[in-house]
Write a protein that holds these residues in place. Structure first.
Motif, PDB file in Angstrom:
ATOM      1  N   PRO A 296       0.790  -1.236   0.000  1.00  0.00           N
ATOM      2  CA  PRO A 296       0.000   0.000   0.000  1.00  0.00           C
ATOM      3  C   PRO A 296       0.822   1.286   0.000  1.00  0.00           C
ATOM      4  O   PRO A 296       0.291   2.351  -0.262  1.00  0.00           O
ATOM      5  CB  PRO A 296      -0.850  -0.098   1.273  1.00  0.00           C
ATOM      6  CG  PRO A 296      -0.308  -1.217   2.058  1.00  0.00           C
ATOM      7  CD  PRO A 296       0.561  -2.061   1.193  1.00  0.00           C
ATOM      8  N   GLU A 297       2.143   1.176   0.248  1.00  0.00           N
ATOM      9  CA  GLU A 297       2.992   2.386   0.273  1.00  0.00           C
ATOM     10  C   GLU A 297       3.505   2.743  -1.119  1.00  0.00           C
ATOM     11  O   GLU A 297       4.274   3.701  -1.277  1.00  0.00           O
ATOM     12  CB  GLU A 297       4.194   2.180   1.210  1.00  0.00           C
ATOM     13  CG  GLU A 297       3.843   1.937   2.662  1.00  0.00           C
ATOM     14  CD  GLU A 297       3.439   0.486   2.960  1.00  0.00           C
ATOM     15  OE1 GLU A 297       3.478  -0.344   2.025  1.00  0.00           O
ATOM     16  OE2 GLU A 297       3.075   0.203   4.117  1.00  0.00           O
ATOM     17  N   ALA A 298       3.108   2.000  -2.150  1.00  0.00           N
ATOM     18  CA  ALA A 298       3.649   2.231  -3.499  1.00  0.00           C
ATOM     19  C   ALA A 298       3.369   3.649  -3.986  1.00  0.00           C
ATOM     20  O   ALA A 298       2.323   4.236  -3.681  1.00  0.00           O
ATOM     21  CB  ALA A 298       3.024   1.229  -4.480  1.00  0.00           C
ATOM     22  N   THR A 299       4.341   4.176  -4.728  1.00  0.00           N
ATOM     23  CA  THR A 299       4.111   5.412  -5.486  1.00  0.00           C
ATOM     24  C   THR A 299       3.821   4.994  -6.922  1.00  0.00           C
ATOM     25  O   THR A 299       4.576   4.210  -7.514  1.00  0.00           O
ATOM     26  CB  THR A 299       5.355   6.322  -5.418  1.00  0.00           C
ATOM     27  OG1 THR A 299       5.517   6.751  -4.067  1.00  0.00           O
ATOM     28  CG2 THR A 299       5.199   7.545  -6.314  1.00  0.00           C
ATOM     29  N   ILE A 300       2.726   5.496  -7.465  1.00  0.00           N
ATOM     30  CA  ILE A 300       2.302   5.065  -8.797  1.00  0.00           C
ATOM     31  C   ILE A 300       2.908   6.008  -9.839  1.00  0.00           C
ATOM     32  O   ILE A 300       2.692   7.221  -9.804  1.00  0.00           O
ATOM     33  CB  ILE A 300       0.752   5.060  -8.909  1.00  0.00           C
ATOM     34  CG1 ILE A 300       0.118   4.273  -7.738  1.00  0.00           C
ATOM     35  CG2 ILE A 300       0.327   4.489 -10.269  1.00  0.00           C
ATOM     36  CD1 ILE A 300       0.503   2.802  -7.645  1.00  0.00           C
ATOM     37  N   LYS A 301       3.665   5.408 -10.746  1.00  0.00           N
ATOM     38  CA  LYS A 301       4.373   6.200 -11.760  1.00  0.00           C
ATOM     39  C   LYS A 301       3.487   6.254 -13.007  1.00  0.00           C
ATOM     40  O   LYS A 301       3.072   5.215 -13.548  1.00  0.00           O
ATOM     41  CB  LYS A 301       5.705   5.513 -12.061  1.00  0.00           C
ATOM     42  CG  LYS A 301       6.787   6.452 -12.502  1.00  0.00           C
ATOM     43  CD  LYS A 301       8.110   5.702 -12.498  1.00  0.00           C
ATOM     44  CE  LYS A 301       9.224   6.507 -13.108  1.00  0.00           C
ATOM     45  NZ  LYS A 301      10.416   5.687 -13.324  1.00  0.00           N
ATOM     46  N   ILE A 302       3.232   7.465 -13.450  1.00  0.00           N
ATOM     47  CA  ILE A 302       2.242   7.698 -14.507  1.00  0.00           C
ATOM     48  C   ILE A 302       2.891   8.550 -15.603  1.00  0.00           C
ATOM     49  O   ILE A 302       3.553   9.540 -15.287  1.00  0.00           O
ATOM     50  CB  ILE A 302       1.048   8.503 -13.919  1.00  0.00           C
ATOM     51  CG1 ILE A 302       0.481   7.825 -12.673  1.00  0.00           C
ATOM     52  CG2 ILE A 302       0.002   8.820 -14.971  1.00  0.00           C
ATOM     53  CD1 ILE A 302      -0.767   7.051 -12.846  1.00  0.00           C
ATOM     54  N   PRO A 303       2.686   8.193 -16.877  1.00  0.00           N
ATOM     55  CA  PRO A 303       3.312   8.999 -17.935  1.00  0.00           C
ATOM     56  C   PRO A 303       2.660  10.381 -18.103  1.00  0.00           C
ATOM     57  O   PRO A 303       1.474  10.545 -17.867  1.00  0.00           O
ATOM     58  CB  PRO A 303       3.101   8.152 -19.200  1.00  0.00           C
ATOM     59  CG  PRO A 303       1.924   7.297 -18.898  1.00  0.00           C
ATOM     60  CD  PRO A 303       1.936   7.052 -17.409  1.00  0.00           C
ATOM     61  N   MET A 304       3.500  11.315 -18.523  1.00  0.00           N
ATOM     62  CA  MET A 304       3.090  12.722 -18.669  1.00  0.00           C
ATOM     63  C   MET A 304       2.273  12.913 -19.956  1.00  0.00           C
ATOM     64  O   MET A 304       2.742  13.489 -20.940  1.00  0.00           O
ATOM     65  CB  MET A 304       4.359  13.596 -18.663  1.00  0.00           C
ATOM     66  CG  MET A 304       4.166  15.082 -18.924  1.00  0.00           C
ATOM     67  SD  MET A 304       3.040  15.837 -17.775  1.00  0.00           S
ATOM     68  CE  MET A 304       2.011  16.767 -18.888  1.00  0.00           C
ATOM     69  N   ILE A 305       1.061  12.353 -19.927  1.00  0.00           N
ATOM     70  CA  ILE A 305       0.124  12.567 -21.034  1.00  0.00           C
ATOM     71  C   ILE A 305      -1.191  13.024 -20.392  1.00  0.00           C
ATOM     72  O   ILE A 305      -1.407  12.762 -19.206  1.00  0.00           O
ATOM     73  CB  ILE A 305      -0.093  11.280 -21.886  1.00  0.00           C
ATOM     74  CG1 ILE A 305      -0.545  10.091 -21.010  1.00  0.00           C
ATOM     75  CG2 ILE A 305       1.173  10.921 -22.666  1.00  0.00           C
ATOM     76  CD1 ILE A 305      -0.854   8.817 -21.800  1.00  0.00           C
ATOM     77  N   PRO A 306      -2.045  13.733 -21.151  1.00  0.00           N
ATOM     78  CA  PRO A 306      -3.276  14.249 -20.513  1.00  0.00           C
ATOM     79  C   PRO A 306      -4.075  13.162 -19.788  1.00  0.00           C
ATOM     80  O   PRO A 306      -4.565  13.379 -18.663  1.00  0.00           O
ATOM     81  CB  PRO A 306      -4.037  14.856 -21.698  1.00  0.00           C
ATOM     82  CG  PRO A 306      -2.941  15.304 -22.631  1.00  0.00           C
ATOM     83  CD  PRO A 306      -1.872  14.242 -22.526  1.00  0.00           C
ATOM     84  N   LYS A 307      -4.201  11.977 -20.396  1.00  0.00           N
ATOM     85  CA  LYS A 307      -4.955  10.906 -19.716  1.00  0.00           C
ATOM     86  C   LYS A 307      -4.242  10.457 -18.441  1.00  0.00           C
ATOM     87  O   LYS A 307      -4.875  10.003 -17.491  1.00  0.00           O
ATOM     88  CB  LYS A 307      -5.166   9.722 -20.657  1.00  0.00           C
ATOM     89  CG  LYS A 307      -6.212  10.045 -21.716  1.00  0.00           C
ATOM     90  CD  LYS A 307      -6.411   8.939 -22.701  1.00  0.00           C
ATOM     91  CE  LYS A 307      -7.489   9.376 -23.685  1.00  0.00           C
ATOM     92  NZ  LYS A 307      -7.534   8.582 -24.883  1.00  0.00           N
TER      93      LYS A 307
END
Ligand code: G3P
Length: 221
Positions: A80-91
């Motif tokens: 539960p401590e994960a940091t979620i890495k998300i690409p720099m796109i509008p979605k």
């Protein structure tokens, strides 16, 4: 400035964690793909978290908001401590906005300009990862982009933590520290280079040799 290791290799992570120089790990699909294909990704990530006990960024591979949020849910079940890495796109920013509403930490990745960093901050990103090495690779000045991003942050007191990513060599690390980046995520090889100096090695060898000489002359050896 904090140091993270940019790796999905358990041995590299254990090695650097054991000497206390890193406080986090960033992974991405390309780093995971370099590892033994028989390894279960979920188990590997859980091992990585158990090793570091600190920040671990795990990247989603979906390119639509709903898919990213589904993946985030799954990753958070791993730990539960994960940091979620998300690409720099509008979605991706829509997913960041929703995860931020739920107080789930996010790391917006593949940022190449201060404008992208600003947009990610405003969407609620906990971390913004500026990829300086890839900018250098195409003949741009990656450190300048980190510096400009830090200046904007100072000017406005923005909240996202700035991660200098895609680091290629020790000078990148120092330049990003001087610019004011909060964190540099650094490949294993560069972490080794940072710690090494030939004068340290020759100094240790001389001290050991002189100590042995002295002990011999005292008849202790
Ligand atoms: O953390 C970002 C990093 O993994 C990208 O590095 O070497 O693929 O440009 P690189």
């Amino acid at each position: 400035m904090e140091l993270y290791i940019d790796s999905a290799n358990l041995k590299e992570i254990q090695d650097t964690a054991s000497i206390g120089i890193i406080s986090g790990v960033t992974t991405n699909p390309s780093l995971l793909a370099k590892e033994d294909p028989t390894l279960d990704v979920k188990e590997l990530i859980k091992h990585i978290y158990a090793t570091i006990g600190g920040h671990v960024s795990v990247e989603v591979v979906s390119t639509d908001t709903a898919g990213m949020l589904r993946e985030a849910d799954e990753i958070l079940k791993w730990f539960p401590e994960a940091t979620i890495k998300i690409p720099m796109i509008p979605k991706g920013l829509a997913a960041v906005k929703e995860l931020s509403r739920q107080e789930i930490p996010t790391n917006v990745t593949l940022i190449f300009s201060p404008g992208q960093a600003l947009a990610a901050n405003n969407a609620g990103a906990t971390y913004v990862s500026v990829f300086l090495g890839r900018l250098d690779d195409i003949g741009s000045d990656g450190v300048a982009v980190v510096r400009e991003t830090c200046e904007i942050w100072d000017q406005h007191g923005l909240e996202s933590m700035i991660i200098a990513a895609s680091i290629r060599h020790p000078i990148h690390v120092l330049e990003c520290a001087k610019a004011g980046a909060d964190i540099a995520t650094v490949p294993y090889k560069v972490l080794q280079q940072i710690m090494k100096h030939p004068l340290t090695d020759s100094g240790v060898a001389t001290f050991v040799a002189d100590h042995e000489k002295m002990m011999k002359s005292k008849g202790a050896v």
